[in-house]
Design a protein around this motif. Structure first.
Motif, short mmCIF file in Angstrom:
data_model
loop_
_atom_site.label_atom_id
_atom_site.label_comp_id
_atom_site.label_asym_id
_atom_site.label_seq_id
_atom_site.Cartn_x
_atom_site.Cartn_y
_atom_site.Cartn_z
N PHE A 441 -7.59 -3.18 1.96
CA PHE A 441 -7.73 -3.18 3.08
C PHE A 441 -8.74 -1.57 2.62
O PHE A 441 -8.31 -0.85 1.91
CB PHE A 441 -6.39 -2.52 4.06
CG PHE A 441 -5.98 -1.69 3.48
CD1 PHE A 441 -4.97 -2.63 3.01
CD2 PHE A 441 -5.85 -0.30 4.09
CE1 PHE A 441 -3.80 -1.41 2.92
CE2 PHE A 441 -5.04 0.69 4.31
CZ PHE A 441 -3.84 0.31 3.46
N SER A 443 -9.51 2.37 3.08
CA SER A 443 -9.38 3.68 4.52
C SER A 443 -9.86 5.12 3.09
O SER A 443 -10.61 4.48 2.66
CB SER A 443 -8.34 3.75 4.25
OG SER A 443 -7.74 5.15 4.63
N VAL A 455 -3.85 -1.45 10.06
CA VAL A 455 -4.79 -2.22 9.26
C VAL A 455 -5.38 -2.99 10.24
O VAL A 455 -4.76 -3.73 11.14
CB VAL A 455 -4.97 -2.78 8.25
CG1 VAL A 455 -6.01 -3.19 7.33
CG2 VAL A 455 -4.37 -1.54 7.13
N GLU A 469 -7.94 0.12 7.52
CA GLU A 469 -7.04 1.17 8.05
C GLU A 469 -7.86 1.88 10.04
O GLU A 469 -8.78 2.16 9.85
CB GLU A 469 -6.70 2.69 7.39
CG GLU A 469 -5.58 3.22 8.06
CD GLU A 469 -5.27 4.30 7.74
OE1 GLU A 469 -4.05 5.18 7.30
OE2 GLU A 469 -5.77 5.24 6.60
#
Ligand code: SF4
Length: 471
Positions: A441, A443, A455, A469
């Motif tokens: 992921f 961020s 997430v 996120e």
């Protein structure tokens, strides 16, 4: 010298074993300051955790750790014997060490773990691998410092392998692999004797640790800021049966879930000992992660009988559906063996049928591997390797289909992720969700490894999911 003996290893009697507290002998503390060690670990989580103890014992002897065996003064292989390829890998490494020892004459080489419990392996080492300085087994890891010291002092090959488990040693030092998730042994060994499995011979009789020792270890980990604890055992569901009248894994899980620990996991389970109490507790507590590893091995009741698994396809499905009903959003993974001796096309179709019913979130699939000394090793095995490989491929196509199908159900959902690392791309991280799925992921902020973040899943793949996120 103590050599492994399968007959002894097979024994399961009501012998007494007591709890003993470990203490490191001061005579050899820091004796090898300046020397470097390289520890290579093969196999399962139990071996990984044993290596955390082994590392601490080597450091107490004065050795320091190096990541490359070419920089080491001592190389130790912590081996696995679950399948042939694990064997081959360890012997391959011994081959490289043989050459290395011709360049570095004072190199110390050792072998431990499950292969050390196999009589044929130790015979081969004593016959063809005389350069190996020491071998110790899974029941006497705590003797490592003395065995190494003797091997160096006497410059004579040390073989110290016990086929009967000894006392339960508590208080071994440990160097944990990280500071956010930890393994905690709760039970050693296995009494199930599945006909294809070597573990009951290499890891011995089922012996539970006292709950006070486990809870004390958990409290220390919580105090040190750990976010996730995984309770370990070859067969955790049998926890307490050898020690208490009415205290089982369900009770232990509940006591731990009531503590201030964000994530609790456990592995590995045998369907045979999976109680309603356990299912109820897993479903009741948010901090017991909704992910269960439930090895089925085959979908054919005829093959399950030959394997000695003591459940049928129907009773397994009943348990599976009960867990799905009681534990919200639970992910279930499994282990499957194809090509067990005598497996017919009909048996294999039963396995595919079970997989189509269970739609697993993850599955570890293998071709049957003959293990010397196990009953299945003697069975007639008419099916060709080529046909077994085709079955494995057909099975993997089906299981992979469901991995993706299940992952796609998470698109648009927000899941909690324990961050385990930063990937090379800027602002990209990875970690595992509560249902034990790999999440990559992005961020827009700096995130510390070991944090738990939310997430939102943006896209699903077969073996992982992508996301970003969300606060
Ligand atoms: S329960 Fe697991 S570890 Fe025990 S004998 Fe069976 S397969 Fe091996």
């Amino acid at each position: 010298m103590h050599l492994p003996d399968y007959k002894e290893a097979r024994t399961r009697d009501k012998r007494e074993y007591k709890r003993v507290e470990y203490s490191f002998s001061d005579d050899i503390k820091n004796k090898y300051i300046g020397k470097k060690f390289h520890l290579k670990t093969y196999g399962c989580q139990m071996n990984e955790h044993d290596s955390e103890n082994i590392e601490a014992l080597l450091i107490a002897l004065g050795f320091s750790k190096v990541d490359d065996y070419l920089d080491a003064d001592l190389v130790l292989l912590n081996t696995c014997s679950i399948r042939e390829n694990a064997h081959n890998k360890a012997f391959g490494m011994l081959g490289r060490l043989k050459h290395r020892k011709q360049e570095k004459k004072d190199l110390i080489v050792g072998l431990c773990g499950c292969m050390a419990q196999e009589a044929s392996v130790v015979e081969e080492i004593m016959r063809d691998y005389k350069f190996v300085n020491f071998v110790f087994g899974t029941h006497n890891m705590y003797q490592l410092p003395e065995i190494i010291d003797r091997a160096i002092e006497e410059n004579k090959q040390q073989i110290e392998v016990y086929s009967r488990e000894g006392d339960l040693v508590e208080g071994l030092p440990v160097v944990r692999a990280n500071n956010y998730k930890a393994y905690v042994n709760i039970i050693y060994g296995c009494n199930k004797f599945c006909t294809y499995c070597i573990v009951p011979y290499t890891r011995g009789m089922e012996r539970s640790r006292e709950k006070e020792d486990i809870l004390k270890e958990v409290d220390e980990l919580i105090k040190d800021g750990y976010k996730e604890i995984t309770l370990l055992g070859q067969n955790v569901n049998a926890y307490g049966k050898d020690l208490y009248d009415d205290y089982t894994l369900g009770d232990l899980l509940e006591e731990i879930a009531l503590k201030d620990i964000p994530r609790v996991r456990f592995m590995t389970s045998h369907p045979w000992d999976f109680t309603d109490r356990m299912i109820e507790v897993i479903g009741k507590y948010k901090n017991i992660m909704p992910s269960v590893h439930l090895p089925v091995q085959s979908g054919s009741s005829r093959i399950l009988k030959l394997m000695g698994r003591r459940y049928t396809k129907e009773s397994y499905l009943e348990l599976f559906n009960k867990i799905k009903e009681v534990v919200p959003g639970v992910s279930i993974s499994t282990d499957i063996i194809v090509g067990f001796p005598g497996e017919t096309e009909e048996d294999f179709l039963e396995t595919l049928d079970l997989v189509n019913k269970c739609k697993y979130d993850n599955a570890f699939t293998f071709i049957f591997s003959k293990r010397e000394g196990t009953p299945a090793c003697k069975l007639d095995d008419p099916v060709s390797l080529k046909e077994k490989e085709e079955r494995l491929q057909r099975l993997n196509e089906v299981v992979n289909k469901y991995f993706l199908e299940n992952n796609k159900k998470l698109e648009g959902k927000v899941v909690p992720v324990l961050v385990e690392g930063v990937s090379d791309k800027k602002n990209m991280y990875f970690g595992y969700s509560d249902t034990n799925k790999l999440i990559n992921f992005e961020s827009d902020r700096e995130i510390e490894v070991g944090s738990i973040v939310n997430v939102e899943i943006t896209s699903a793949k077969t073996w992982s999911l992508d996301g970003r996120e969300v606060k």
